[in-house]
Scaffold this active site. Structure first.
Site, PDB file in Angstrom:
ATOM      1  CG  ASP A  68      -1.935  -1.204   1.380  1.00  0.00           C
ATOM      2  OD1 ASP A  68      -2.896  -0.802   1.083  1.00  0.00           O
ATOM      3  OD2 ASP A  68      -1.438  -2.332   1.656  1.00  0.00           O
ATOM      4  CD  GLU A 119      -7.031   2.880   1.739  1.00  0.00           C
ATOM      5  OE1 GLU A 119      -6.801   2.268   0.815  1.00  0.00           O
ATOM      6  OE2 GLU A 119      -7.318   2.248   3.191  1.00  0.00           O
ATOM      7  CG  ASP A 133     -10.358  -1.037  -3.484  1.00  0.00           C
ATOM      8  OD1 ASP A 133     -10.642  -0.831  -2.402  1.00  0.00           O
ATOM      9  OD2 ASP A 133     -11.134  -1.576  -4.280  1.00  0.00           O
ATOM     10  CB  THR A 149      -5.452  -4.084   2.192  1.00  0.00           C
ATOM     11  OG1 THR A 149      -5.449  -2.715   1.447  1.00  0.00           O
ATOM     12  CG2 THR A 149      -3.909  -4.271   2.725  1.00  0.00           C
ATOM     13  CE  LYS A 170     -16.768  -5.594  -4.283  1.00  0.00           C
ATOM     14  NZ  LYS A 170     -15.716  -6.170  -3.830  1.00  0.00           N
ATOM     15  CE  LYS A 223     -18.895  -0.869   0.559  1.00  0.00           C
ATOM     16  NZ  LYS A 223     -17.310  -0.271   0.628  1.00  0.00           N
TER      17      LYS A 223
HETATM   18  N1  LIG Z   1     -17.136  -0.670   7.375  1.00  0.00           N
HETATM   19  C1  LIG Z   1     -16.752  -0.658   6.179  1.00  0.00           C
HETATM   20  N2  LIG Z   1     -17.840  -0.624   5.203  1.00  0.00           N
HETATM   21  C2  LIG Z   1     -17.855  -0.496   3.864  1.00  0.00           C
HETATM   22  N3  LIG Z   1     -16.786  -0.267   3.268  1.00  0.00           N
HETATM   23  C3  LIG Z   1     -15.538  -0.341   4.140  1.00  0.00           C
HETATM   24  C4  LIG Z   1     -15.667  -0.319   5.654  1.00  0.00           C
HETATM   25  N4  LIG Z   1     -14.409  -0.444   5.783  1.00  0.00           N
HETATM   26  C5  LIG Z   1     -13.831  -0.350   4.783  1.00  0.00           C
HETATM   27  N5  LIG Z   1     -14.329  -0.240   3.721  1.00  0.00           N
HETATM   28  C6  LIG Z   1     -14.033   0.019   2.535  1.00  0.00           C
HETATM   29  O1  LIG Z   1     -14.107  -1.253   1.734  1.00  0.00           O
HETATM   30  C7  LIG Z   1     -12.818  -1.360   0.803  1.00  0.00           C
HETATM   31  C8  LIG Z   1     -12.922  -2.740   0.332  1.00  0.00           C
HETATM   32  O2  LIG Z   1     -14.041  -2.811  -0.177  1.00  0.00           O
HETATM   33  P1  LIG Z   1     -14.292  -4.632  -0.726  1.00  0.00           P
HETATM   34  O3  LIG Z   1     -15.551  -4.217  -1.646  1.00  0.00           O
HETATM   35  O4  LIG Z   1     -13.210  -4.965  -1.406  1.00  0.00           O
HETATM   36  O5  LIG Z   1     -14.783  -5.159   0.568  1.00  0.00           O
HETATM   37  S1  LIG Z   1     -14.526  -6.785   0.877  1.00  0.00           S
HETATM   38  O6  LIG Z   1     -13.055  -6.959   1.317  1.00  0.00           O
HETATM   39  O7  LIG Z   1     -14.710  -7.647  -0.479  1.00  0.00           O
HETATM   40  O8  LIG Z   1     -15.469  -7.170   1.770  1.00  0.00           O
HETATM   41  C9  LIG Z   1     -11.703  -0.894   1.660  1.00  0.00           C
HETATM   42  O9  LIG Z   1     -10.617  -0.402   0.920  1.00  0.00           O
HETATM   43  P2  LIG Z   1      -9.144  -0.833   1.361  1.00  0.00           P
HETATM   44  O10 LIG Z   1      -8.819  -0.214   2.483  1.00  0.00           O
HETATM   45  O11 LIG Z   1      -8.449  -0.011  -0.063  1.00  0.00           O
HETATM   46  O12 LIG Z   1      -9.162  -2.291   0.987  1.00  0.00           O
HETATM   47  C10 LIG Z   1     -12.351   0.106   2.510  1.00  0.00           C
HETATM   48  O13 LIG Z   1     -11.912   1.483   1.902  1.00  0.00           O
HETATM   49 MG   LIG Z   2     -10.126   0.635  -1.191  1.00  0.00          MG
HETATM   50 MG   LIG Z   3      -6.635   0.723   0.055  1.00  0.00          MG
HETATM   51 MG   LIG Z   4      -7.535   0.381   3.638  1.00  0.00          MG
END
Ligand SMILES: Nc1ncnc2c1ncn2[C@@H]1O[C@H](COP(=O)(O)OS(=O)(=O)O)[C@@H](OP(=O)(O)O)[C@H]1O
Ligand SMILES: [Mg+2]
Ligand SMILES: [Mg+2]
Ligand SMILES: [Mg+2]
Length: 451
Positions: free
Chosen positions: A122, A147, A217, A219, A362, A376
């Site tokens: 990251d 981010e 994205d 992580t 997605k 979502k």
């Molecule tokens: N509580 C909550 N609710 C909704 N979304 C959140 C939440 N916390 C984090 N995030 C954000 O979700 C990003 C990851 O989304 P995804 O669609 O990949 O989710 S998942 O890991 O498949 O469940 C993730 O992105 P990355 O941090 O870049 O991985 C977050 O920005």
């Molecule tokens: Mg993200």
């Molecule tokens: Mg990220």
């Molecule tokens: Mg993150």
């Protein structure tokens, strides 16, 4: 317009280089926009360029093509060109880090103050993208909303991870010429790398140009050896002008998606598949208003193919019968309510199992026609960030799809780092018919939901 994604330089006799350069110059001189046949131009460059300096001369000419700025349809050509190359470059970085993470240890992962994971990748991607955009456009012209910050990275127990970031960034920058980019002339020190990360602290807004970056994205998917994406977009005056998604574990051919990620690992240990046979990753990109979205394979170190020749346009699925459609959603139910979407799926008549995929992959599945719906619905109070959506939205739209909030309104990228005013959730569909059905179903069931 397919874009280049990397060039391997091979030594050829001088007379061929001269011939090559004069061929290029001649076409510029007589004003033939060989952009129209860029594929040909690039494979030509690959054949004739024999040294880095010759390659950079050609690149410089490419950058100065006047017709790139002369018509509305070619707006953002240079920005997209650079963005694709940079995303290619950092996708390779991520692949190396992910391989290391899976095979070695978890020392390269940390928890941020909100308990979400962050890795060497990251920070390294954010530093590298920041440096390459500054290099290409001048640091004074570049505003980046991204981010990561350096808070966790500069804690006393992060010394090891900080060293790993600096090393990873320098290794990646040293490979810049392989991707058609120019890196710094000497390795960067810790302060410079930290500065590059911190510089991405813009908050965007309704006016001006802002790059928007999610360095990794998904992580969670990344550390689990699964899907993740590198997302880079450019917002101008509140509108997404272009988007690039690097999807290192999303194969060019849909068929490979059916194999679980563990299969990749087993396969790569048994034999080392060539990218031609394996085709594991891809990069997708689009420019607003062009009506086209593109996909090309990831540049790999062992990949000497004419990659721009392999770029192809992508299009959303033509399926509009809910019974045949597939919807995708986040893997974690804490990020989006699986029970609410299951109810929607039932009421709309979706029969297929949901495709649960980490990250903005997605958005890629919808743009490429591998699924028809993405939904979502985060918990009340969660505010969606622009870097989690900007690149994916423009790619789906240009591939022919529709993306709105649950009220049917476009996502608003003009209000800073959050998607302010988002109505309930996000709905992306391959077409208007499915989209309308989902919106109606949300309205019908929202009041009885716990969201
Ligand atoms: N509580 C909550 N609710 C909704 N979304 C959140 C939440 N916390 C984090 N995030 C954000 O979700 C990003 C990851 O989304 P995804 O669609 O990949 O989710 S998942 O890991 O498949 O469940 C993730 O992105 P990355 O941090 O870049 O991985 C977050 O920005
Ligand atoms: Mg993200
Ligand atoms: Mg990220
Ligand atoms: Mg993150």
């Amino acid at each position: 317009m397919p874009l280049p994604c990397g060039n391997r330089v091979t030594r050829l006799p001088d007379y061929l280089i001269k011939k090559g350069l004069s061929y290029v110059s001649k076409h510029i001189a007589i004003g033939v926009p060989f952009l129209f046949n860029r594929k040909c131009h690039l494979s030509f460059c690959r054949k004739v360029v024999s040294s880095e300096s010759a390659f950079h001369q050609i690149q410089a000419m490419e950058v100065e093509k006047p017709w790139l700025r002369s018509s509305e349809s070619d707006r953002y050509s240079k920005e997209l060109d650079v963005a694709v190359k940079v995303v290619q470059m950092v996708s390779s970085l991520c692949e190396r880090v992910q391989e290391h993470l899976i095979s070695e240890s978890n020392e390269q992962v940390k928890s941020k103050d909100d308990n979400s994971p962050v890795t060497v990748a990251d920070w390294s991607v954010q530093a590298t993208v920041s440096l390459m955009l500054s290099e290409s456009f001048g640091s004074e012209n570049v505003s980046i909303v991204a981010e990561e910050d350096i808070q966790t990275l500069t804690k006393s127990d992060s010394v090891g991870i900080l060293e790993a970031v600096v090393k990873t960034v320098n290794e990646c920058l040293a490979k810049a010429p392989d991707f058609g980019l120019t890196g710094p002339v000497r390795p960067l020190g810790t302060t410079e790398v930290l500065e590059a990360i911190s510089r991405c602290n813009s908050t965007g807004g309704p006016s001006g140009r802002h790059w928007v970056l999610d360095p990794v994205d998904g992580t969670l998917g990344f550390v689990r050896g699964d899907q993740y994406a590198i997302a880079l977009a450019l917002i101008e005056d509140g509108e997404v002008a272009l988007g690039v998604l690097g999807c290192p574990n999303y194969p060019m051919n849909k068929e490979w998606l059916n194999y679980h990620h563990r299969y990749y690992r087993i396969m790569s240990k048994l034999s080392s598949p060539t990218s031609e046979s394996w085709d594991k990753g891809c990069v997708m990109y689009a420019r607003k208003g062009s009506g086209e979205a593109w996909m090309q394979p990831l540049v790999r170190e062992n990949n000497r193919l004419g990659l721009s020749n392999l770029a192809r346009t992508i299009r959303v699925s033509s399926i509009d019968d809910p019974a045949l459609a597939t919807f995708c959603e986040p893997v974690e139910k804490s990020n989006s309510s699986h029970s609410f979407t299951a109810g929607l799926a039932h009421s709309v008549g979706l029969r297929n199992q949901p495709l649960r995929v980490y990250s903005m992959v997605k958005y890629a599945t919808i743009a490429r026609g591998d699924a028809e719906i993405f939904m979502k619905f985060a918990k009340a109070g969660y505010k969606e960030k622009i870097w989690d959506h900007a690149a994916g939205v423009v790619i789906i739209q240009e591939a022919g799809g529709v993306v709105t909030d649950a009220g049917g309104r476009p996502l608003d990228f003009s209000q800073g780092i959050y998607l302010e005013g988002l109505d309930r959730g996000i709905i992306a569909c391959s077409g208007a018919k499915l989209h309308q059905k989902i919106i109606r179903a949300v309205d019908a069931s929202w009041d009885s939901s716990n969201l």
